[in-house]
Design an enzyme around this catalytic site. Structure first.
Site, PDB file in Angstrom:
ATOM      1  N   LYS A 142      81.411 -83.842 -13.052  1.00 27.42           N
ATOM      2  CA  LYS A 142      81.439 -82.837 -14.115  1.00 27.42           C
ATOM      3  C   LYS A 142      81.229 -81.467 -13.478  1.00 27.42           C
ATOM      4  O   LYS A 142      80.181 -81.192 -12.896  1.00 27.42           O
ATOM      5  CB  LYS A 142      80.356 -83.102 -15.156  1.00 27.42           C
ATOM      6  N   GLY A 149      71.429 -76.047 -24.408  1.00 24.44           N
ATOM      7  CA  GLY A 149      70.029 -76.148 -24.780  1.00 24.44           C
ATOM      8  C   GLY A 149      69.629 -75.372 -26.013  1.00 24.44           C
ATOM      9  O   GLY A 149      68.453 -75.352 -26.381  1.00 24.44           O
ATOM     10  N   ASN A 188      71.996 -83.615 -23.804  1.00 22.62           N
ATOM     11  CA  ASN A 188      70.759 -83.921 -23.098  1.00 22.62           C
ATOM     12  C   ASN A 188      69.549 -83.424 -23.888  1.00 22.62           C
ATOM     13  O   ASN A 188      68.745 -84.203 -24.385  1.00 22.62           O
ATOM     14  CB  ASN A 188      70.787 -83.321 -21.701  1.00 22.62           C
TER      15      ASN A 188
END
Length: 261
Positions: free
Chosen positions: A102, A163, A211
């Site tokens: 990635k 995030g 994530n």
């Protein structure tokens, strides 16, 4: 309805949820969350996580063995093409010739927005060297087409900033990317909760990578399970085909055969 597998490069997968390994409190929590997610592809930040480059430290591969999962090395923390290329070379050496990576080349530390110029440069070099590139990029349909035409095996536009948990901010442009693409399109970054993952899949995306949405939840293992269900539900809703949107009401009961008038 039987779904088709997710094909990325030369590999086939049943799960359309891809997960990361950062921000967990320990390796045990990482292991439990990944298991609960049902993910087959697990991405690892080579510059930040030990997968063998530091023999004296705990090895992440002890809980995500390559025999069970497809390890997806990523170039998180790279801000130019050269460092991204070097990181991919290191990953290939550590993982015995593994070519699926990635690619992410970041623009600045505040937004972690992709640096498209450096991303294109790194992708060209890596593809020429035999890598299969899943590429983190902006939600610009033209850039996505250029990356695909170069030979990237999957396009990964951000839903919102990495995030941030802000969800899918530009669903229309992601839909355009998906409509134009002949390779898988996976939303990467910005998912905050299960409904965000479902929306990405309802748009027709082939998968979602996340994530922080799992690792930063109050109960990461439960959130991983929720994300698994959300991706599956969103995919089924897309395949089923949603009803058309209408400006006015349309009664669901018949207009004839009333008992009372």
């Amino acid at each position: 309805m039987q779904d088709t597998p997710l094909i990325i490069g030369s590999r086939s997968f049943q799960s359309r949820l891809l997960v990361g390994t950062g921000k967990y409190k320990d390796l045990n929590e990482t292991d439990l969350a990944i298991q609960a997610s049902g993910a087959e592809i697990v991405t690892v930040a080579i510059r930040r996580v030990n997968i063998g480059q530091n023999p004296d430290q705990p090895n992440l591969l002890s809980v995500i063995p390559p025999e069970k999962y497809t390890i997806l090395p990523n170039t998180a923390g790279c801000f130019d093409a050269d460092s991204a290329v070097r990181t991919c070379m290191l990953a290939r050496a550590l993982l015995d010739g593994h070519n699926l990576v990635k690619l992410e080349v970041l623009g600045d530390e505040k937004t972690l927005y992709p640096n498209v110029t450096e991303t294109l440069k790194a992708a060209r070099t890596l593809i020429d060297d035999g890598f299969e590139i899943m590429v983190y990029t902006s939600d610009d349909p033209i850039i996505a087409q250029e990356l695909e035409s170069m030979g990237c095996v999957a396009i990964m536009p951000l839903g919102s900033l990495i995030g941030s948990g802000l969800g899918i901010l530009n669903p229309h442009t992601i839909s355009i990317i998906k409509e134009n693409a002949k390779v898988p399109v996976l939303v990467d970054a910005g998912v905050g909760t299960a409904s965000d993952a479902a929306i990405a899949m309802e748009l027709g995306c082939d998968g979602v990578l996340m994530n922080t949405a799992i690792a930063a939840a109050q109960n990461p293992i439960l959130m991983a399970s929720a994300m698994k269900k959300a991706v599956e539900a969103g995919r089924e809703a897309f395949l089923a085909g949603r009803m058309p949107r209408k400006r006015m009401a349309n009664a669901s009961s018949p207009e004839t055969g009333y008992f009372f008038k």
